[in-house]
Every structure is written in C-alpha cells, then in structure tokens.
Design a protein around this motif. Structure first.
Motif, short mmCIF file in Angstrom:
data_model
loop_
_atom_site.label_atom_id
_atom_site.label_comp_id
_atom_site.label_asym_id
_atom_site.label_seq_id
_atom_site.Cartn_x
_atom_site.Cartn_y
_atom_site.Cartn_z
N ASP A 133 7.80 19.35 -7.26
CA ASP A 133 6.86 18.29 -6.90
C ASP A 133 7.10 17.74 -5.50
O ASP A 133 6.52 16.71 -5.12
N ASP A 134 7.97 18.40 -4.72
CA ASP A 134 8.36 17.86 -3.42
C ASP A 134 7.18 17.50 -2.53
O ASP A 134 7.09 16.37 -2.03
N GLU A 135 6.30 18.44 -2.30
CA GLU A 135 5.21 18.20 -1.34
C GLU A 135 4.32 17.05 -1.78
O GLU A 135 3.92 16.21 -0.97
N LYS A 136 4.03 17.00 -3.07
CA LYS A 136 3.19 15.92 -3.58
C LYS A 136 3.90 14.57 -3.45
O LYS A 136 3.30 13.57 -3.02
N ALA A 137 5.19 14.54 -3.81
CA ALA A 137 5.95 13.29 -3.74
C ALA A 137 6.05 12.78 -2.31
O ALA A 137 5.90 11.59 -2.03
N ILE A 138 6.29 13.69 -1.37
CA ILE A 138 6.41 13.31 0.03
C ILE A 138 5.07 12.82 0.57
O ILE A 138 5.01 11.79 1.26
N ALA A 139 4.00 13.53 0.25
CA ALA A 139 2.67 13.14 0.74
C ALA A 139 2.28 11.76 0.22
O ALA A 139 1.75 10.92 0.97
N GLU A 140 2.54 11.48 -1.05
CA GLU A 140 2.20 10.18 -1.63
C GLU A 140 3.04 9.07 -1.00
O GLU A 140 2.54 7.97 -0.72
N ALA A 141 4.32 9.35 -0.77
CA ALA A 141 5.20 8.35 -0.17
C ALA A 141 4.77 8.03 1.26
O ALA A 141 4.75 6.86 1.68
N VAL A 142 4.41 9.06 2.01
CA VAL A 142 3.94 8.87 3.39
C VAL A 142 2.67 8.03 3.41
O VAL A 142 2.51 7.12 4.23
N ARG A 143 1.75 8.31 2.49
CA ARG A 143 0.50 7.57 2.43
C ARG A 143 0.74 6.11 2.02
O ARG A 143 0.18 5.18 2.62
N THR A 144 1.56 5.91 1.02
CA THR A 144 1.81 4.56 0.53
C THR A 144 2.49 3.69 1.57
O THR A 144 2.17 2.51 1.71
N ALA A 145 3.44 4.27 2.31
CA ALA A 145 4.16 3.50 3.33
C ALA A 145 3.42 3.44 4.66
O ALA A 145 3.90 2.82 5.61
N ASP A 146 2.26 4.10 4.74
CA ASP A 146 1.43 4.08 5.94
C ASP A 146 2.19 4.61 7.16
O ASP A 146 2.22 3.99 8.22
N VAL A 147 2.79 5.79 7.01
CA VAL A 147 3.54 6.39 8.13
C VAL A 147 3.02 7.79 8.47
O VAL A 147 3.69 8.55 9.16
N GLY A 148 1.82 8.12 8.01
CA GLY A 148 1.28 9.45 8.27
C GLY A 148 1.16 9.77 9.75
O GLY A 148 1.37 10.92 10.17
N HIS A 149 0.86 8.75 10.57
CA HIS A 149 0.72 8.97 12.00
C HIS A 149 2.06 9.10 12.72
O HIS A 149 2.09 9.37 13.93
N PRO A 184 12.88 -5.63 2.27
CA PRO A 184 12.03 -4.57 2.81
C PRO A 184 10.94 -5.07 3.75
O PRO A 184 10.34 -4.28 4.48
N THR A 185 10.67 -6.38 3.74
CA THR A 185 9.59 -6.92 4.56
C THR A 185 10.09 -7.60 5.83
O THR A 185 9.30 -8.10 6.63
N ALA A 186 11.41 -7.62 6.05
CA ALA A 186 12.00 -8.45 7.11
C ALA A 186 11.49 -8.09 8.50
O ALA A 186 11.29 -8.97 9.34
N ALA A 187 11.28 -6.80 8.77
CA ALA A 187 10.89 -6.37 10.12
C ALA A 187 9.40 -6.07 10.24
O ALA A 187 8.96 -5.53 11.25
N LEU A 188 8.63 -6.45 9.22
CA LEU A 188 7.24 -6.01 9.16
C LEU A 188 6.26 -7.11 9.55
O LEU A 188 6.52 -8.30 9.37
N ASP A 189 5.10 -6.68 10.06
CA ASP A 189 4.03 -7.63 10.34
C ASP A 189 3.37 -8.05 9.03
O ASP A 189 3.69 -7.53 7.95
N LEU A 190 2.45 -9.00 9.13
CA LEU A 190 1.87 -9.61 7.94
C LEU A 190 1.20 -8.58 7.04
O LEU A 190 1.38 -8.58 5.81
N ARG A 191 0.40 -7.68 7.63
CA ARG A 191 -0.30 -6.69 6.82
C ARG A 191 0.66 -5.79 6.09
O ARG A 191 0.51 -5.51 4.88
N HIS A 192 1.71 -5.31 6.79
CA HIS A 192 2.62 -4.37 6.15
C HIS A 192 3.55 -5.06 5.14
O HIS A 192 4.03 -4.42 4.21
N GLN A 193 3.80 -6.35 5.31
CA GLN A 193 4.52 -7.09 4.26
C GLN A 193 3.72 -7.04 2.96
O GLN A 193 4.27 -6.77 1.88
N GLU A 194 2.43 -7.30 3.07
CA GLU A 194 1.58 -7.26 1.88
C GLU A 194 1.52 -5.85 1.30
O GLU A 194 1.58 -5.67 0.07
N ASP A 195 1.43 -4.85 2.17
CA ASP A 195 1.38 -3.47 1.70
C ASP A 195 2.63 -3.10 0.91
O ASP A 195 2.55 -2.46 -0.15
#
Length: 276
Positions: A133-149, A184-195
């Motif tokens: 399940d590696d590829e699926k797990a990695i893709a979902e994690a990347v999408r959820t954490a908003d780091v695809g770019h 986990p939210t200490a270094a994040l902006d408002l939107r990413h804290q909520e995410d």
C-alpha cells in the motif's frame, strides 16, 4: 484498522465511531530529570476514535507525558500499557507499526527530497503485506498535509512551516492506530493550523487514537474530544472542552485572567485573555 480518509481536510468530518476502546493506559506515571520531578503520578487513558489534546503552560510536562506515552521517553515510576502489555515489552519495530510520533523538532541533516522524507514513514512495513500500500499511503499523506507542490524540493531548503507539514505527512504515511503529535501547529499559518487539526479529527473518526500537544486553547477546544490540562507536572483536569476549560481553571493554570466565550449556547468554548 481504517485507512486514512482520502478526502481533503477541508471536507466534511465523518461521524464519531460507534465503537471506541482503550488502546493505551498510563498508570501512576512519573518522570524525574536531574533530581527534579517533571511528571508526577499521571493516570490517563487513550481511546480509539477520539482526539485527546494535552494543554497547559510552558514547563507543565505536556511533551514529557507525550514522550512517555509513545515510548520515546523513559519514565521512572508507574507503567504505560499498550493493549494491556507494557511498552517496554514491545520490540522497536512492533511499536513503529502501532504508533507514529511527530516530535517538535524535525531536524534532518542530509538534503533528502520531500518525497523521500514522506516515504520514510513506510519503513516499518517493509517485508509485510502492508508494504504493497506504499504508493497509496504516501499519496494520501502528501495530499492531506498539502505538500504536493514540495515533493521534488530538498527538505533542508524548506521554511519551518513547510518542514512541519512534510514531517506530518511522514507520520500520516506510517498509517498506525495511534498518532502522537507534539505541537504540530506551532510553525503553521492560520489555514494550515486548521488543516492539521481537521486531519487529526478525521483520523480519529476513522478509528485511530490521536494525542496532540497544543498551546492554543481555542484550537484544542474546537477539535478535541477530550482535553487533559497539565500544571506543575500533574494532570490537573481531564474531560470535555467545556468541562476542562473554565475561566477559573485556565486563569489559575496560566496566571492570567481569561474570558471563556461561547458563540452559541452549549457550543465549544473560545478562550480570550483579558486585556486592559
């Protein structure tokens, strides 16, 4: 174990699971460092299907408790049980398959690509059926954490907030039943804290157990099912946000006058400091 939800974190949150169980339990846990007690006689249950937020002033013992619960830190007194078995009786690889840990500092000396960092979360599953399940797990994690770019960038070249989100993606890719998040939210902006907090709640609603250390009391109140407040190394209170975050208790713990505001009757509290 349920898979990490593939919906974006801004989507609707699933309903609370119908079943919940105690997966981790601290009994009389105490930690002493250099002759100074950091934690004293902490009793606590961690349950699947819920977000448990640990709050309290600086030096209260929040990160120490999270470290003891996760097995990252040795404790001097009491015991921590994972499914009724002492943490110390688990092999390292067994623990890595049961729980994932996001620490405050995510230092990486070598210039790994972001996609390589996220893929490290899959290491505990090498030579197991879950490795498929590696590829699926990695893709979902990347999408959820908003780091695809960011996947083709070097981790060492990222900002603090970007590093925090990549480290979160690594933890999500690990796909464990228990997730520990230390600020986990200490270094994040408002939107990413909520995410991040929406993602944490979605994990819980999918049947995981999430323990998160937070400084923002209103953020904890908005997303946690239970809140544990630590003061002076003791667990001063634990319960729902409305039960724990009273003006009297918060003011006493932080040495600061606060107003506890409810946008609507019975809603979750918003904590506002009293200013001149």
């Amino acid at each position: 174990m349920s898979d990490l939800p593939g919906t974006p974190v801004t989507g609707s949150i699933p309903a609370h699971p119908s079943e919940s169980r105690v997966v981790l339990e601290a009994r009389g846990v105490g930690v002493t460092r250099d002759g100074r007690p950091i934690l004293h006689d902490v009793n606590l249950e961690v349950r699947t299907g819920e977000v448990l937020a640990l709050v309290g002033p600086n030096g209260a013992g929040k990160s120490t408790l999270l470290g003891a619960l996760s097995g990252e830190l040795d404790y001097d007194h009491g015991t921590v049980l994972l499914d009724g078995k002492r943490l110390g009786d688990y092999r390292t690889i067994e623990l890595a398959r049961r729980r994932a840990v996001l620490n405050q500092a995510s230092e990486v000396s070598f210039p790994f690509l972001v996609r390589e960092i996220v893929a490290m979360g899959r290491n505990p599953w090498v030579r197991t059926p879950q490795f498929d399940d590696d590829e699926k797990a990695i893709a979902e994690a990347v999408r959820t954490a908003d780091v695809g770019h960011l996947v083709e960038r070097r981790f060492t070249a990222l900002s603090g907030g970007e590093r925090a989100r990549v480290s979160l993606a690594r933890v999500l890719a690990q796909r464990t039943e228990i997730v520990f998040l230390d600020e986990p939210t200490a270094a994040l902006d408002l939107r990413h804290q909520e995410d991040v907090m929406r993602a944490s709640l979605a994990l819980a609603r999918a049947g995981r157990a999430v323990v998160v250390v937070l400084h923002d009391l209103s953020l904890a109140a908005a997303y946690a099912d239970r809140i544990g407040m630590l003061t002076g190394g003791t667990l001063a209170a634990i319960g729902t946000p409305n039960e724990v975050l009273t003006a009297e208790r918060v003011g006493r713990a932080y040495g600061l006058g606060v107003r506890v505001y409810h946008p609507t009757p019975g809603s979750r509290p918003v904590i506002l400091p009293l200013r001149d």
